[in-house]
Every structure is written in structure tokens, then in C-alpha cells.
Design a protein around this motif. Structure first.
Motif, PDB file in Angstrom:
ATOM      1  N   ASP A  99       0.698  -1.046  -0.056  1.00  0.00           N
ATOM      2  CA  ASP A  99       0.052   0.181  -0.108  1.00  0.00           C
ATOM      3  C   ASP A  99       0.947   1.394  -0.033  1.00  0.00           C
ATOM      4  O   ASP A  99       0.634   2.302  -0.847  1.00  0.00           O
ATOM      5  CB  ASP A  99      -0.885  -0.108   1.271  1.00  0.00           C
ATOM      6  CG  ASP A  99      -1.890   0.814   1.279  1.00  0.00           C
ATOM      7  OD1 ASP A  99      -1.901   1.766   0.213  1.00  0.00           O
ATOM      8  OD2 ASP A  99      -3.090   1.101   1.991  1.00  0.00           O
ATOM      9  N   ASN A 120       2.323  -0.757  13.043  1.00  0.00           N
ATOM     10  CA  ASN A 120       1.492  -1.296  13.930  1.00  0.00           C
ATOM     11  C   ASN A 120       1.534  -3.063  13.915  1.00  0.00           C
ATOM     12  O   ASN A 120       1.627  -3.819  14.829  1.00  0.00           O
ATOM     13  CB  ASN A 120      -0.085  -0.877  13.773  1.00  0.00           C
ATOM     14  CG  ASN A 120      -0.857  -1.546  14.673  1.00  0.00           C
ATOM     15  OD1 ASN A 120      -1.465  -2.554  14.606  1.00  0.00           O
ATOM     16  ND2 ASN A 120      -1.138  -0.719  15.908  1.00  0.00           N
ATOM     17  N   SER A 165       2.182   3.648   8.879  1.00  0.00           N
ATOM     18  CA  SER A 165       1.532   3.795  10.303  1.00  0.00           C
ATOM     19  C   SER A 165       1.042   2.338  10.553  1.00  0.00           C
ATOM     20  O   SER A 165       1.314   1.639  11.578  1.00  0.00           O
ATOM     21  CB  SER A 165       0.735   4.883  10.499  1.00  0.00           C
ATOM     22  OG  SER A 165       0.378   4.670  11.807  1.00  0.00           O
ATOM     23  N   ARG A 166       0.384   1.771   9.672  1.00  0.00           N
ATOM     24  CA  ARG A 166      -0.321   0.382   9.797  1.00  0.00           C
ATOM     25  C   ARG A 166       0.636  -0.649   9.967  1.00  0.00           C
ATOM     26  O   ARG A 166       0.708  -1.544  10.311  1.00  0.00           O
ATOM     27  CB  ARG A 166      -1.223   0.091   8.502  1.00  0.00           C
ATOM     28  CG  ARG A 166      -2.679   0.730   8.612  1.00  0.00           C
ATOM     29  CD  ARG A 166      -3.718   0.521   7.638  1.00  0.00           C
ATOM     30  NE  ARG A 166      -3.264   0.502   6.282  1.00  0.00           N
ATOM     31  CZ  ARG A 166      -3.499   1.726   5.679  1.00  0.00           C
ATOM     32  NH1 ARG A 166      -4.367   2.711   6.328  1.00  0.00           N
ATOM     33  NH2 ARG A 166      -2.988   1.888   4.448  1.00  0.00           N
ATOM     34  N   THR A 197       0.965   4.171  -3.012  1.00  0.00           N
ATOM     35  CA  THR A 197       0.575   5.718  -2.681  1.00  0.00           C
ATOM     36  C   THR A 197       1.945   6.595  -2.683  1.00  0.00           C
ATOM     37  O   THR A 197       1.748   7.767  -3.336  1.00  0.00           O
ATOM     38  CB  THR A 197       0.085   5.839  -1.240  1.00  0.00           C
ATOM     39  OG1 THR A 197       0.988   5.048  -0.232  1.00  0.00           O
ATOM     40  CG2 THR A 197      -1.409   5.216  -0.817  1.00  0.00           C
ATOM     41  N   SER A 224       0.348  11.349   2.362  1.00  0.00           N
ATOM     42  CA  SER A 224      -0.541  11.351   3.321  1.00  0.00           C
ATOM     43  C   SER A 224      -0.758  10.036   3.293  1.00  0.00           C
ATOM     44  O   SER A 224      -0.804   9.122   4.398  1.00  0.00           O
ATOM     45  CB  SER A 224      -1.813  12.387   3.256  1.00  0.00           C
ATOM     46  OG  SER A 224      -1.422  13.612   3.423  1.00  0.00           O
ATOM     47  N   GLY A 225      -1.460   9.494   2.116  1.00  0.00           N
ATOM     48  CA  GLY A 225      -1.676   8.112   1.969  1.00  0.00           C
ATOM     49  C   GLY A 225      -0.614   7.019   2.482  1.00  0.00           C
ATOM     50  O   GLY A 225      -0.773   6.029   3.171  1.00  0.00           O
ATOM     51  N   ARG A 267       1.980   7.877   4.605  1.00  0.00           N
ATOM     52  CA  ARG A 267       2.241   7.790   5.794  1.00  0.00           C
ATOM     53  C   ARG A 267       1.305   6.967   6.751  1.00  0.00           C
ATOM     54  O   ARG A 267       1.613   6.189   7.707  1.00  0.00           O
ATOM     55  CB  ARG A 267       1.998   9.204   6.520  1.00  0.00           C
ATOM     56  CG  ARG A 267       3.382  10.102   6.054  1.00  0.00           C
ATOM     57  CD  ARG A 267       3.356  11.590   6.920  1.00  0.00           C
ATOM     58  NE  ARG A 267       2.354  12.312   6.699  1.00  0.00           N
ATOM     59  CZ  ARG A 267       2.430  13.212   5.491  1.00  0.00           C
ATOM     60  NH1 ARG A 267       3.769  13.254   4.842  1.00  0.00           N
ATOM     61  NH2 ARG A 267       1.475  13.855   5.388  1.00  0.00           N
ATOM     62  N   ARG A 268      -0.010   6.901   6.284  1.00  0.00           N
ATOM     63  CA  ARG A 268      -1.013   6.093   6.626  1.00  0.00           C
ATOM     64  C   ARG A 268      -0.907   4.588   6.720  1.00  0.00           C
ATOM     65  O   ARG A 268      -0.673   3.863   7.632  1.00  0.00           O
ATOM     66  CB  ARG A 268      -2.350   6.383   6.402  1.00  0.00           C
ATOM     67  CG  ARG A 268      -3.050   7.587   6.508  1.00  0.00           C
ATOM     68  CD  ARG A 268      -4.564   7.876   6.321  1.00  0.00           C
ATOM     69  NE  ARG A 268      -4.651   7.582   4.889  1.00  0.00           N
ATOM     70  CZ  ARG A 268      -4.717   8.642   4.272  1.00  0.00           C
ATOM     71  NH1 ARG A 268      -4.377   9.976   4.632  1.00  0.00           N
ATOM     72  NH2 ARG A 268      -5.229   8.788   2.947  1.00  0.00           N
ATOM     73  N   ALA A 269      -0.210   4.210   5.472  1.00  0.00           N
ATOM     74  CA  ALA A 269       0.075   2.843   5.305  1.00  0.00           C
ATOM     75  C   ALA A 269       1.252   2.421   5.964  1.00  0.00           C
ATOM     76  O   ALA A 269       1.381   1.247   6.663  1.00  0.00           O
ATOM     77  CB  ALA A 269       0.349   2.176   3.592  1.00  0.00           C
TER      78      ALA A 269
END
Length: 435
Positions: free
Chosen positions: A284, A306, A302-303, A288, A295-296, A298-300
Motif C-alpha cells: 500500500d 502497528n 503507520s499500519r 501511494t 498522506s496515504g 504515511r497512513r500505510a
């Protein structure tokens, strides 16, 4: 299959079978099931035909023992659907009103609730024990072939995709020949088809590594179809994560994004662990980042962090996902900063990724170092960049990877634009080593 009627004087009360033509235990073993795997297959078949029936291992053992208890009608339907033979031929004493026999579907007379299309005994013999004239292929043969297939990972990671492709060609020939000509049980046949799906997945990666994007995508489609046929969800995820890379390389961002979404959906449905979901999150981030959606990305990422933090809870990790680790997250983070035209911020992440890479991943480790050298060059650290590239040239002689070679040549072209004695000497070293 029509039901025997009361006016048949040969049937009074129960039809007693005496010694079974083919006992349930023999049928199960010929089909390649253990008692435990049979219970799972029974539940799956019941769901497929819409029957509310189940069986436990304990009950199965009673069925396979002396004087087995009669399965209830729902269980009978599932058993006969699984094996293609009437219940009476599995070793059970069956009441006359529940005996099923062969009869044409179009028989104008009264027809019972089930019909077999051929003589039940002959059908079982053909379906469960292939009559091809070729040699018998058993579990020991499959295990040896599996070992060779799994060895492709090591070959690719240590010496590159070119020699791995040569090995894959030989293995594919053996699998195809065995499927076509040998004699094997249904379980072994499914295992062979699973191995073929994995092999197509390897070929997809080799297409990506070799810059043969069209061939890689074709191999992905073959692998996806084969993985669907054997109903292996995690194998489908494996193929999709390779398709993401191929689609990005082919500038088909929409296809890459769709592959990521499908991989997420399949992984959730299959209850995949955190390691598998980490791989998807990284793909992902690849999509992105390539699309400029930082921004996408960074979210990917972050996941990904995790999932990495919880990966130790995974009970089992597929072989294709075992390469992943914190260094992949660092590498993807560096990619994001490079895309944002901030090479200086990418450097520490690449350094960390190179340090964390294991010695058993020589091809990836070398590729990471080339990336570090290129980003150092972009950040203006010419001396360090050339020192890194010199170390790469000293170490990569045994690795045959077109993608790695392409990255080295990209560095050479970039270094040629730098007014530096060190850069010129490094370019000459590359020319003498890889051209």
C-alpha cells in the motif's frame, strides 16, 4: 439414484451388506484424508450443498469400526456426495427406504432424491485411484518436490533470479509431467496444483526482477487462477503483492491499488496474521508513494509499524512472507522521503535498513546498498556514496539480477553528472565491472 421400493421382495426390513464392497475407512484413505482432515472436508462439503450436518473425529472412528452406527439422513447425503458411492457400499446396514441405487436422471418412473450417473463401485474406483499408466506419485515424492520448490527462495535471495528461473523451469516440467501422466491420490493432486500455483508466483517475481513486466503479469494471472482453484487464500495474497510491484513498474497505478484492496479483503476473510498484513501495508505504501499521495503513504506506513509490533503473536507465517521485517518499513519510509524530494531525510532510514538486513538476503541487501548510494549522491554526499557503491561492486559479483544491474547503471548515469574526481573514478569502476 432411485430409492428401492417396498415391492422389491429382495429387501425386507434392512438391506444387510455383509462385508462392505469398499469400507468408509478405505474410501477416506484413498481420497487422501486423515481422520482430522476428513472432518474438515465433511463440513466444507455440507456447507457447499446446503445440508445442516457435521461429524466429529470420535463419530468417524465409530463409523469406521465394527458394527458402525447408521449416519442420519443429512450425513448420508454428504457422505454420498463426497465419495460418489451409496451409503450401503461404505459398510453400513441401511434400511430399505434409505438405500440408493443407480438409475438415469430422466427415468420416467419415480426417482428418489439422489441419482448417480454411473455404477457406484466403478465410479469410486475411477475417481479415487487414477488409472493412468504412469508411475505412482506418493507423499514422499511430493515432499522431495516441495523441498526443491522451497529452495527457489534461497537461490533467488542469494544469487539472484536468473539461476532461480533455470531451476524453476526444471521443477515446472516435473510438476506438469506428473499431473498429466502419473497416478496419485486426490490429496497429492491438490498439493501438486498448489505447488504449480506457487511456481507461477515465483515466475511473476522473476518477471519483475528481470524487467519483463508483460511476462510477469501473465505469470500473476496464471498463479491467481491456480490459487483460486485450490482455494488457497494466502497464496492469492502472495500473488497480489507481486502484482502490485509489476503494476507500479508498468505505470498501472489503478491496477496496483486494486490489487492492494483485494489483498486486504482476502487477508481479512482468511484471518491472516500480522506478518501477512504487514506485507500488504508495505505494498500500500509502495502504491501511494508512487502516486505522490504522501498522506496515504504515511497512513500505510503507520499500519505497517502497528502490524510489525504485533507480528510476534503470529502462530504461523507463510514462506513467502518470512522475508519481511523492520528493515522493509525503513526502506519504504526512505522511498517516501525520496518521492518528497527530501533525500537527506531518507538517508538515516536507508542506513538502518542496510544494517538490519540479514546475510541470507544477499540480493536484497545489495539492492538496498545501491539505493543508499544513489540517495547519498542526491543528498550531496559524493564521497560516501561512491564508497558505498565500491563496496557493492566488491560483493555483487555472484548475483545475477537484472533489476540490481539496472540500479547500478542508474547510479553510474547519475554519477556522470557530478563534477568530482571520486565520482568519475567510481563510474569507471562500474563500467569495468558490469558493462
Amino acid at each position: 439414484m432411485a430409492t428401492v421400493r417396498g415391492d422389491d421382495n429382495r429387501c425386507e426390513g434392512k438391506l444387510m451388506t455383509g462385508k462392505a464392497v469398499r469400507g468408509l475407512s478405505r474410501l477416506r484413505q484413498d481420497a487422501g484424508y486423515t481422520q482430522e482432515s476428513f472432518v474438515k472436508a465433511f463440513a466444507k462439503e455440507a456447507a457447499r450443498i446446503g445440508i445442516a450436518a457435521s461429524v466429529s473425529v470420535r463419530q468417524l472412528r465409530r463409523w469406521e469400526g465394527e458394527a458402525p452406527p447408521l449416519p442420519h439422513p443429512g450425513q448420508q447425503i454428504v457422505l454420498e456426495a463426497m465419495f460418489g458411492v451409496p451409503l450401503v457400499e461404505m459398510g453400513f446396514d441401511v434400511p430399505r427406504h434409505r438405500v440408493t441405487v443407480s438409475a438415469p436422471v430422466s427415468d420416467p418412473g419415480e426417482v428418489g432424491r439422489r441419482t448417480f450417473v454411473a455404477d457406484a463401485g466403478a465410479l469410486a474406483a475411477v475417481a479415487l485411484v487414477p488409472t493412468r499408466p504412469g508411475p505412482r506419485f506418493g507423499s514422499a515424492d511430493a515432499a522431495r518436490l516441495r523441498t526443491r520448490l522451497d529452495g527457489l527462495y534461497k537461490t533467488d535471495h542469494t544469487v539472484g533470479s536468473v539461476p532461480a528461473m533455470t531451476q524453476a523451469d526444471r521443477i515446472e516440467g516435473e510438476i506438469m509431467g506428473t499431473l498429466a501422466d502419473a497416478s496419485y491420490t486426490g490429496r497429492i493432486g491438490r498439493e501438486l496444483q498448489t505447488m504449480l500455483a506457487e511456481l507461477h508466483g515465483h515466475r511473476a517475481w522473476y518477471g519483475y526482477d528481470g524487467g519483463r513486466i508483460g511476462q510477469g503479469r501473465a505469470a500473476c494471472m496464471e498463479a491467481l487462477a491456480a490459487a483460486q482453484l485450490v482455494d488457497d487464500s494466502l497464496l492469492q495474497v502472495s500473488v497480489l503483492e507481486t502484482l502490485v510491484l509489476l503494476a507500479i513498474k508498468g505505470d498501472r497505478v489503478w491496477e496496483a491499488a486494486s490489487a492492494v484492496e483485494n489483498a486486504y479483503r482476502i487477508a481479512v476473510r482468511a484471518g491472516a496474521g500480522h506478518t501477512v498484513r504487514l506485507v500488504i501495508a508495505l505494498r500500500d505504501a509502495n502504491v501511494t508513494t508512487h502516486a505522490g499521495d504522501l498522506s496515504g503513504a504515511r497512513r500505510a506506513l503507520s499500519r505497517a509499524v502497528n502490524h510489525q509490533g504485533r507480528a510476534d503473536a503470529d502462530v504461523e507465517v507463510p514462506k513467502w512472507a518470512r522475508f519481511v521485517g523492520p528493515f522493509e518499513i525503513d526502506y519504504a519510509t526512505a522511498d517516501m522521503y525520496v518521492r518528497a524530494q527530501q533525500p537527506g531525510r531518507a538517508v538515516p532510514f536507508l542506513r538502518a535498513a542496510v544494517r538490519a538486513m540479514g546475510d541470507d538476503l544477499a540480493r536484497n541487501s545489495t539492492s538496498y546498498r545501491v539505493k543508499l548510494a544513489r540517495v547519498l549522491l542526491e543528498a550531496g554526499e559524493v564521497e560516501e556514496a561512491c564508497a558505498e557503491m565500491t563496496a557493492v561492486l566488491d560483493a555483487c559479483g555472484a548475483i545475477a539480477s537484472p533489476r540490481l544491474l539496472g540500479k547500478i547503471r542508474e547510479f553510474q548515469r547519475a554519477a556522470a553528472g557530478v563534477d568530482s574526481v571520486t565520482a568519475r573514478e567510481c563510474g569507471e569502476r562500474i563500467r569495468g565491472s558490469v558493462m
